[in-house]
Design an enzyme around this catalytic site. Sequence first.
Site, PDB file in Angstrom:
ATOM      1  N   GLY A   1       0.849  -1.193   0.000  1.00 51.13           N
ATOM      2  CA  GLY A   1       0.000   0.000   0.000  1.00 51.13           C
ATOM      3  C   GLY A   1       0.875   1.229   0.000  1.00 51.13           C
TER       4      GLY A   1
ATOM      5  N   GLN B   1       3.304   9.891   1.257  1.00 48.77           N
ATOM      6  CA  GLN B   1       4.591   9.190   1.315  1.00 48.77           C
ATOM      7  C   GLN B   1       5.491   9.547   0.129  1.00 48.77           C
ATOM      8  OE1 GLN B   1       2.576   5.197   2.266  1.00 48.77           O
ATOM      9  NE2 GLN B   1       4.497   5.026   3.380  1.00 48.77           N
TER      10      GLN B   1
ATOM     11  N   CYS C   1       6.197  -0.274   7.527  1.00 44.58           N
ATOM     12  CA  CYS C   1       5.858   0.929   6.753  1.00 44.58           C
ATOM     13  C   CYS C   1       7.066   1.339   5.926  1.00 44.58           C
ATOM     14  CB  CYS C   1       5.456   2.062   7.702  1.00 44.58           C
ATOM     15  SG  CYS C   1       4.987   3.576   6.836  1.00 44.58           S
ATOM     16  N   LEU C   2       6.813   1.650   4.662  1.00 44.48           N
ATOM     17  CA  LEU C   2       7.909   2.061   3.784  1.00 44.48           C
ATOM     18  C   LEU C   2       8.550   3.360   4.272  1.00 44.48           C
ATOM     19  CD1 LEU C   2       6.199   1.259   0.357  1.00 44.48           C
ATOM     20  CD2 LEU C   2       8.060  -0.023   1.453  1.00 44.48           C
TER      21      LEU C   2
ATOM     22  N   HIS D   1      -4.111   1.412   8.064  1.00 44.05           N
ATOM     23  CA  HIS D   1      -2.727   1.911   8.083  1.00 44.05           C
ATOM     24  C   HIS D   1      -2.584   3.107   7.126  1.00 44.05           C
ATOM     25  CE1 HIS D   1       1.819   1.176   7.934  1.00 44.05           C
ATOM     26  NE2 HIS D   1       1.618   1.914   6.863  1.00 44.05           N
ATOM     27  N   GLU D   2      -3.162   2.980   5.928  1.00 40.76           N
ATOM     28  CA  GLU D   2      -3.054   4.064   4.936  1.00 40.76           C
ATOM     29  C   GLU D   2      -3.892   5.277   5.335  1.00 40.76           C
ATOM     30  OE1 GLU D   2      -0.716   3.611   3.091  1.00 40.76           O
ATOM     31  OE2 GLU D   2      -0.567   1.445   3.020  1.00 40.76           O
TER      32      GLU D   2
ATOM     33  N   HIS E   1      -2.020   7.491   7.523  1.00 39.97           N
ATOM     34  CA  HIS E   1      -1.088   8.391   6.817  1.00 39.97           C
ATOM     35  C   HIS E   1      -1.783   9.687   6.398  1.00 39.97           C
ATOM     36  CE1 HIS E   1       2.665   6.175   6.430  1.00 39.97           C
ATOM     37  NE2 HIS E   1       2.049   5.104   5.953  1.00 39.97           N
TER      38      HIS E   1
HETATM   39  O1  GNR Z   1       4.149  -2.586   2.470  1.00 43.95           O
HETATM   40  C1  GNR Z   1       3.531  -2.466   3.527  1.00 43.95           C
HETATM   41  N1  GNR Z   1       3.237  -3.570   4.258  1.00 43.95           N
HETATM   42  C2  GNR Z   1       2.401  -3.542   5.348  1.00 43.95           C
HETATM   43  C3  GNR Z   1       2.394  -4.644   6.184  1.00 43.95           C
HETATM   44  C4  GNR Z   1       1.561  -4.687   7.274  1.00 43.95           C
HETATM   45  C5  GNR Z   1       0.710  -3.643   7.530  1.00 43.95           C
HETATM   46  C6  GNR Z   1       0.709  -2.522   6.712  1.00 43.95           C
HETATM   47  C7  GNR Z   1       1.546  -2.485   5.620  1.00 43.95           C
HETATM   48  S1  GNR Z   1       1.522  -1.092   4.589  1.00 43.95           S
HETATM   49  C8  GNR Z   1       3.158  -1.119   4.003  1.00 43.95           C
HETATM   50  C9  GNR Z   1       3.371  -0.046   2.960  1.00 43.95           C
HETATM   51  C10 GNR Z   1       3.194   1.312   3.592  1.00 43.95           C
HETATM   52  O2  GNR Z   1       3.990   1.834   4.314  1.00 43.95           O
HETATM   53  N2  GNR Z   1       2.058   1.917   3.366  1.00 43.95           N
HETATM   54  O3  GNR Z   1       1.798   3.096   3.937  1.00 43.95           O
HETATM   55 NI    NI Z   2       2.950   3.152   5.773  1.00 42.17          NI
END
Ligand code: GNR
Ligand code: NI
Length: 172
Positions: free
Chosen positions: A46, A51, A94-95, A136-137, A140
């Site tokens: 995601g 980001q 998270c990236l 999670h997104e 952000h």
């Molecule tokens: O790549 C991603 N893997 C992930 C794994 C578990 C819960 C959430 C994520 S999202 C993350 C990519 C990212 O940072 N998205 O904002």
């Molecule tokens: Ni993230």
Amino acid sequence: MTIRPILTVPDPRLREVSKPVERVDDDLRALMDDMLETMYDAPGIGLAAIQVGVPKRVIVMDLAGEGEEPEPRYFVNPEILNPSDDTKPYEEGCLSVPEFYDEVERPAQCTVKYLDYDGNEQVLEAEGLLAVCIQHEMDHLEGVLFIDHLSRLKRERILKKLKKEQKLAAAG
Ligand code: GNR
Ligand code: NI
């Protein structure tokens, strides 16, 4: 399509609250195409627009496993409705917080209302990894990171390590 650089903590832009999109047009679709390519390249499942430094309420996602058909998803102006009372822990990463993973507890199911790639309104029932990733997104878009759900001690430790690494990288 272009791969854009992904911001990492402590970049202050990751703390911005993203603004609603007024119209889903070709410019926005070009951004979503770049985001998807950036996400696949990372690789991640995601990505929120902030980001890559764009404070718009836009998310891309693909939860297809390796070797499966790609399944790109686009969410514009997403809203979460009816989050369940029951919660589930999931090991998140998270990236923008590279190389740290920890369990976050979130509602196990939710409904998401959003505009798709063509600007059409959609409603989606989410559970499992889809529910985790959407929440999670969505965080952000509010300037919130998964480490904000951890204890202060854990968060401070992660931030300290990442700040130190950035300093070392800058010193070359
Ligand atoms: O790549 C991603 N893997 C992930 C794994 C578990 C819960 C959430 C994520 S999202 C993350 C990519 C990212 O940072 N998205 O904002
Ligand atoms: Ni993230």
